[in-house]
Design an enzyme around this catalytic site. Structure first.
Site, PDB file in Angstrom:
ATOM      1  N   THR A  11      -9.186  -5.111  48.879  1.00 25.31           N
ATOM      2  CA  THR A  11      -8.022  -5.340  48.936  1.00 25.31           C
ATOM      3  C   THR A  11      -8.196  -6.309  47.212  1.00 25.31           C
ATOM      4  O   THR A  11      -6.780  -6.854  47.028  1.00 25.31           O
ATOM      5  CB  THR A  11      -9.028  -6.680  49.164  1.00 25.31           C
ATOM      6  OG1 THR A  11     -10.102  -7.232  49.067  1.00 25.31           O
ATOM      7  CG2 THR A  11      -8.374  -6.000  50.915  1.00 25.31           C
TER       8      THR A  11
ATOM      9  N   PRO B 116     -13.631  -4.299  51.028  1.00 22.34           N
ATOM     10  CA  PRO B 116     -13.182  -3.715  50.062  1.00 22.34           C
ATOM     11  C   PRO B 116     -12.212  -3.085  49.700  1.00 22.34           C
ATOM     12  O   PRO B 116     -11.101  -2.715  50.229  1.00 22.34           O
ATOM     13  CB  PRO B 116     -14.409  -1.751  50.504  1.00 22.34           C
ATOM     14  CG  PRO B 116     -14.446  -2.157  51.374  1.00 22.34           C
ATOM     15  CD  PRO B 116     -14.285  -3.967  52.276  1.00 22.34           C
TER      16      PRO B 116
ATOM     17  N   ASP C 167     -12.423   7.157  73.127  1.00 23.30           N
ATOM     18  CA  ASP C 167     -11.034   5.995  74.495  1.00 23.30           C
ATOM     19  C   ASP C 167     -12.069   5.280  74.244  1.00 23.30           C
ATOM     20  O   ASP C 167     -12.542   4.138  75.095  1.00 23.30           O
ATOM     21  CB  ASP C 167     -10.529   7.356  75.073  1.00 23.30           C
ATOM     22  CG  ASP C 167      -9.560   8.237  74.761  1.00 23.30           C
ATOM     23  OD1 ASP C 167      -9.359   7.676  73.135  1.00 23.30           O
ATOM     24  OD2 ASP C 167      -8.655   8.695  75.311  1.00 23.30           O
TER      25      ASP C 167
ATOM     26  N   HIS D 241      -3.914  15.421  78.509  1.00 26.30           N
ATOM     27  CA  HIS D 241      -4.442  13.491  78.057  1.00 26.30           C
ATOM     28  C   HIS D 241      -3.748  12.914  76.836  1.00 26.30           C
ATOM     29  O   HIS D 241      -3.746  11.890  77.324  1.00 26.30           O
ATOM     30  CB  HIS D 241      -5.737  14.322  77.110  1.00 26.30           C
ATOM     31  CG  HIS D 241      -6.746  13.361  76.517  1.00 26.30           C
ATOM     32  ND1 HIS D 241      -7.789  12.709  77.406  1.00 26.30           N
ATOM     33  CD2 HIS D 241      -6.792  11.827  75.125  1.00 26.30           C
ATOM     34  CE1 HIS D 241      -8.663  11.712  76.931  1.00 26.30           C
ATOM     35  NE2 HIS D 241      -7.687  11.246  75.238  1.00 26.30           N
ATOM     36  N   GLU D 242      -3.277  13.397  76.060  1.00 25.40           N
ATOM     37  CA  GLU D 242      -2.312  12.417  75.018  1.00 25.40           C
ATOM     38  C   GLU D 242      -1.294  12.037  75.954  1.00 25.40           C
ATOM     39  O   GLU D 242      -0.340  10.668  75.428  1.00 25.40           O
ATOM     40  CB  GLU D 242      -2.237  13.208  73.663  1.00 25.40           C
ATOM     41  CG  GLU D 242      -3.223  14.340  72.793  1.00 25.40           C
ATOM     42  CD  GLU D 242      -4.431  12.592  72.165  1.00 25.40           C
ATOM     43  OE1 GLU D 242      -3.535  11.983  72.670  1.00 25.40           O
ATOM     44  OE2 GLU D 242      -5.419  13.242  72.171  1.00 25.40           O
TER      45      GLU D 242
ATOM     46  N   HIS E  84      -1.955   9.041  77.269  1.00 25.96           N
ATOM     47  CA  HIS E  84      -1.752   7.317  76.730  1.00 25.96           C
ATOM     48  C   HIS E  84      -0.682   6.963  75.879  1.00 25.96           C
ATOM     49  O   HIS E  84      -0.771   6.443  76.479  1.00 25.96           O
ATOM     50  CB  HIS E  84      -2.694   8.330  74.683  1.00 25.96           C
ATOM     51  CG  HIS E  84      -3.822   8.280  75.193  1.00 25.96           C
ATOM     52  ND1 HIS E  84      -4.696   7.177  75.525  1.00 25.96           N
ATOM     53  CD2 HIS E  84      -4.617   8.952  74.344  1.00 25.96           C
ATOM     54  CE1 HIS E  84      -5.935   7.759  75.758  1.00 25.96           C
ATOM     55  NE2 HIS E  84      -6.258   8.747  75.123  1.00 25.96           N
TER      56      HIS E  84
HETATM   57  P1  ADP Z   1     -12.091  -4.111  45.582  1.00 25.71           P
HETATM   58  O1  ADP Z   1     -12.570  -4.708  44.026  1.00 25.71           O
HETATM   59  O2  ADP Z   1     -12.117  -5.082  46.444  1.00 25.71           O
HETATM   60  O3  ADP Z   1     -13.225  -3.040  45.787  1.00 25.71           O
HETATM   61  P2  ADP Z   1     -10.643  -2.693  44.471  1.00 25.71           P
HETATM   62  O4  ADP Z   1      -9.758  -4.135  42.889  1.00 25.71           O
HETATM   63  O5  ADP Z   1     -11.320  -2.459  42.906  1.00 25.71           O
HETATM   64  O6  ADP Z   1     -11.219  -3.345  44.796  1.00 25.71           O
HETATM   65  O7  ADP Z   1      -8.857  -1.946  44.068  1.00 25.71           O
HETATM   66  C1  ADP Z   1      -8.857  -0.983  43.897  1.00 25.71           C
HETATM   67  C2  ADP Z   1      -7.335  -0.819  43.259  1.00 25.71           C
HETATM   68  O8  ADP Z   1      -6.645  -0.882  44.567  1.00 25.71           O
HETATM   69  C3  ADP Z   1      -6.852  -1.245  42.460  1.00 25.71           C
HETATM   70  O9  ADP Z   1      -7.401  -0.028  40.924  1.00 25.71           O
HETATM   71  C4  ADP Z   1      -5.174  -0.794  42.850  1.00 25.71           C
HETATM   72  O10 ADP Z   1      -4.951   0.193  42.393  1.00 25.71           O
HETATM   73  C5  ADP Z   1      -5.394  -1.384  43.802  1.00 25.71           C
HETATM   74  N1  ADP Z   1      -5.185  -2.922  44.765  1.00 25.71           N
HETATM   75  C6  ADP Z   1      -5.608  -3.057  45.455  1.00 25.71           C
HETATM   76  N2  ADP Z   1      -4.913  -4.345  45.718  1.00 25.71           N
HETATM   77  C7  ADP Z   1      -3.867  -4.195  45.226  1.00 25.71           C
HETATM   78  C8  ADP Z   1      -3.313  -5.175  45.096  1.00 25.71           C
HETATM   79  N3  ADP Z   1      -3.238  -6.484  45.785  1.00 25.71           N
HETATM   80  N4  ADP Z   1      -2.146  -5.075  44.024  1.00 25.71           N
HETATM   81  C9  ADP Z   1      -1.975  -3.825  43.628  1.00 25.71           C
HETATM   82  N5  ADP Z   1      -2.648  -2.600  44.044  1.00 25.71           N
HETATM   83  C10 ADP Z   1      -3.595  -3.274  44.601  1.00 25.71           C
END
Ligand code: ADP
Length: 643
Positions: free
Chosen positions: A237, A235, A531, A456-457, A460
């Site tokens: 991308t 999602p 962890d 702890h940190e 790491h």
């Molecule tokens: P998907 O449909 O893959 O879930 P979207 O196309 O809806 O994702 O992307 C959500 C938003 O993320 C877009 O409106 C844009 O602002 C940004 N975004 C994602 N990928 C790119 C990219 N390659 N270049 C520019 N903006 C991007």
């Protein structure tokens, strides 16, 4: 962006009927008014209601001239004799005017026979005759209401419910497609320039754009263009963005809808929506149909009929397959669909002639992230010395949507700080916030707890600093954020392959926190839950999936098809035992290793923990000052050099 809803032929005036003319609503209102009018309108004169015993008295006294008995309601309408004293006596001085018309009084009687007998007896005694008539009166309005009322009520409820369920379109439009259509003329403004990175994906869809722009070039040569392309990727991308860019570049109408828009609680609706969608698309071809989250309808159809709970979804899918086969290659409809789970899609969808092209839209690498940053920095006023390369490096695993979010968040943070431009610190804070959640500076921690978290940190940080293959450290913080009380932030290497050594070193660094607690404080705490979970999962995957353990070398129980939902394990009980032992031994070995590293470097670790308690956030430079530079060359060196 101006988006237009699909036209509704009932309301859009295209059907030749001017708006404001005959409409069903007015018809309903007229019927209702008429009904109410007939029920409540009563043209008879008002009558005074009297008791039956009083009526008997009046009959005896000779006040009565005429009686009309309504037999079906046991009601008597009585006219008095034309004598003013009688009228005054019966009606009372005040009401004489009110009941001036005949019949003046009415009364409920036990039965027509009883009244008849009584009148007969009076006549016999006194010789006075009274005119009695019998009538049967039908109350048409109430009869109608009782007969049809309930049906009307049901119809009304049904109409209201169906309107609610179909979002105001009425029951008759439930089968219509819910696609949003972005028309050709509407400037969508999304072109390939707005899509950063994704060069391979862009190249793939370029051909589709070419076809939509100039189909003749292909068809003249007898070539066929793919009917659909499936954009597969996690999602955010940029799948939707890419599809929009295709439509924007080709300058064709764009139908956009989500797989779940086909799903409705009525049977057969999904299929009818698919039909409607393609009908609309054919009218506007050449065009693009974009179906987001196609897995909502396109999931593999069940093999076992007994488990076929969702027949409706299958019908929808079948209809989609039929439509994709149905339109001729030249009709110019191209279906783009997006999913992040291509593996669960029905095979029939993926065969040639349907979504025969799979375009993978992956998480961006460091160069692509830089390009995406550049796209989203366009509208932002940022400091001139902002290092976009560094931003791209600091955001491994971020999707395009995350990066868009970082830019926006940074601008908001800068505005909150009353700055004129957005600078590096704002971006760093925005990244931190998106990874870790909101800082909770006032989360209550006691001094003792704070020290435990710092130990702890620092554990790491120390262990990872001293291991060759552990991810390079960026910073360590003990400011609570989201659910975490503290965190060590690394810059994961973006690699395609991970070796056994890398996995073991990472695991050792993960266990460094608890090891430090044990060595320094002498007691362990619940703070290591996350962890331990991650380390155990890593060990599990090494043994069960990657065949990296001593006793189960080169054996993998990984099932890439993930279609076998059986409850049985693909290995014997004996093997399960071996797996358990191997996991335990791997985790134990790495924990011992971490304990040894901390023990050997107890002083330096202590120093780091003290600085951490004091400063709350320390960066790689501070760690380097204490431990010395790491002898291994990593990308981190490059980054620290830039900082
Ligand atoms: P998907 O449909 O893959 O879930 P979207 O196309 O809806 O994702 O992307 C959500 C938003 O993320 C877009 O409106 C844009 O602002 C940004 N975004 C994602 N990928 C790119 C990219 N390659 N270049 C520019 N903006 C991007």
């Amino acid at each position: 962006m101006a988006e237009k809803k699909p036209e509704n032929p009932i309301n859009n005036g295209k059907n030749g009927k001017p708006s404001g003319g005959f409409s069903l609503t007015w018809f309903y209102i007229a019927i209702a008014t008429a009904l109410i009018f007939t029920i409540f309108y009563d043209d008879s004169a008002p009558m005074k209601e009297v008791q039956y015993s009083d009526l008997q008295e009046y009959i005896k006294d000779g006040y009565i001239d005429k009686i009309v008995v309504v037999t079906n309601t046991n009601h008597a309408e009585v006219s008095l004799v034309d004598d003013s004293t009688v009228i005054y006596n019966v009606l009372g001085a005040a009401d004489v005017k009110k009941y001036s018309k005949k019949p003046q009084i009415q009364s409920q009687i036990p039965s027509p026979e009883k009244l008849d007998d009584f009148v007969a007896s009076v006549t016999e005694k006194s010789g006075r005759k009274i005119d009695i008539k019998y009538e049967e009166r039908k109350d048409y309005a109430s009869t109608f209401l009782w007969t049809f009322g309930p049906i009307l009520v049901f119809i009304a409820i049904w109409i209201i419910m169906s309107r609610r369920m179909t979002g105001g379109g009425g029951i008759f439009s439930v089968g219509r497609s819910k696609a949003q259509i972005i028309e050709k003329g509407n400037k969508m403004n999304v072109t390939f320039k707005d899509v950063a990175g994704l060069s391979e994906a862009k190249q793939e869809v370029q051909e589709i754009v070419e076809f939509l722009k100039n189909p003749k070039k292909y068809t003249d040569l007898g070539g066929k263009i793919p009917k659909g392309a499936l954009l597969v990727g996690p999602p955010g991308t940029g799948k939707t963005l890419l599809a929009k860019a295709v439509a924007g570049e080709a300058n064709v109408p764009f139908f956009s809808l989500s797989g779940s828009d086909f799903v409705e609680m009525f049977v057969g609706v999904g299929a009818s929506r698919v039909r409607d969608l393609f009908r609309q698309a054919k009218d506007k071809s050449p065009c693009i149909i974009f179906i987001d989250e196609i897995d909502a309808v396109g999931r593999a159809r069940g093999k076992n009929p007994a488990f076929n709970a969702n027949d409706e979804r299958e019908n929808t899918l079948n209809q989609l397959l039929t439509e994709m086969d149905g339109f001729g290659t030249n009709s110019g409809i191209i279906v783009l669909a997006a999913t992040n789970r291509a593996d669960i899609l029905d095979k029939a969808l993926l065969r040639a002639g349907r979504f025969d092209r799979q375009i993978s839209v992956d998480l961006p690498d460091v160069h692509e992230r830089k390009e995406i940053f550049e796209v989203h920095l366009r509208p932002i006023k940022y400091a001139e010395d902002l290092d976009i390369d560094l931003l791209a490096k600091q955001t491994p695993g971020f999707s395009g949507a995350d990066i868009a979010n970082v830019c926006n968040e940074a601008a908001l943070i800068a505005a909150r700080r009353d700055k004129k431009v957005v600078d590096r610190q704002d971006f760093t804070d925005a990244v931190d916030r998106i990874i870790g959640g909101l800082e909770k500076k006032n989360k209550i921690t006691t001094a003792e707890e704070k020290r435990a978290i710092a130990v702890h940190e620092a554990g790491h940080a120390s262990v990872s600093w001293l291991l060759e293959y552990a991810n390079p450290l960026v910073k360590v913080t003990i400011v609570p954020r989201g659910k975490a009380l503290g965190a060590a932030w690394y810059l994961p290497e973006e690699r395609q392959l991970t070796t056994t050594e890398q996995m073991l070193d990472e695991m050792c660094a993960l266990l460094g926190g608890r090891a430090a607690e044990q060595v320094v404080l002498g007691r362990i705490s619940t703070g290591a839950l996350n962890d331990l979970e991650r380390a155990t999962k890593m060990a599990y995957s090494m043994v069960v999936y990657y065949g990296m353990s001593e006793k189960l070398k080169n054996i993998s129980y990984f099932d890439s098809t993930q279609q076998d939902y059986s409850f049985t394990k693909p290995y014997s009980d004996k093997t399960s035992e071996i797996i358990d032992n191997e996991i335990k031994s791997i985790v134990q070995t790495q924990f011992d290793r971490a304990v040894k590293i901390i023990t050997d470097n107890k002083e330096r670790h202590g120093e780091l923990a003290s600085i951490l308690v004091e400063k709350e956030v320390i960066y790689a430079d501070d760690v380097e000052r204490i431990f010395g530079a790491r002898p291994w060359k990593t990308r981190m060196d490059e980054i620290t050099a830039k900082q």
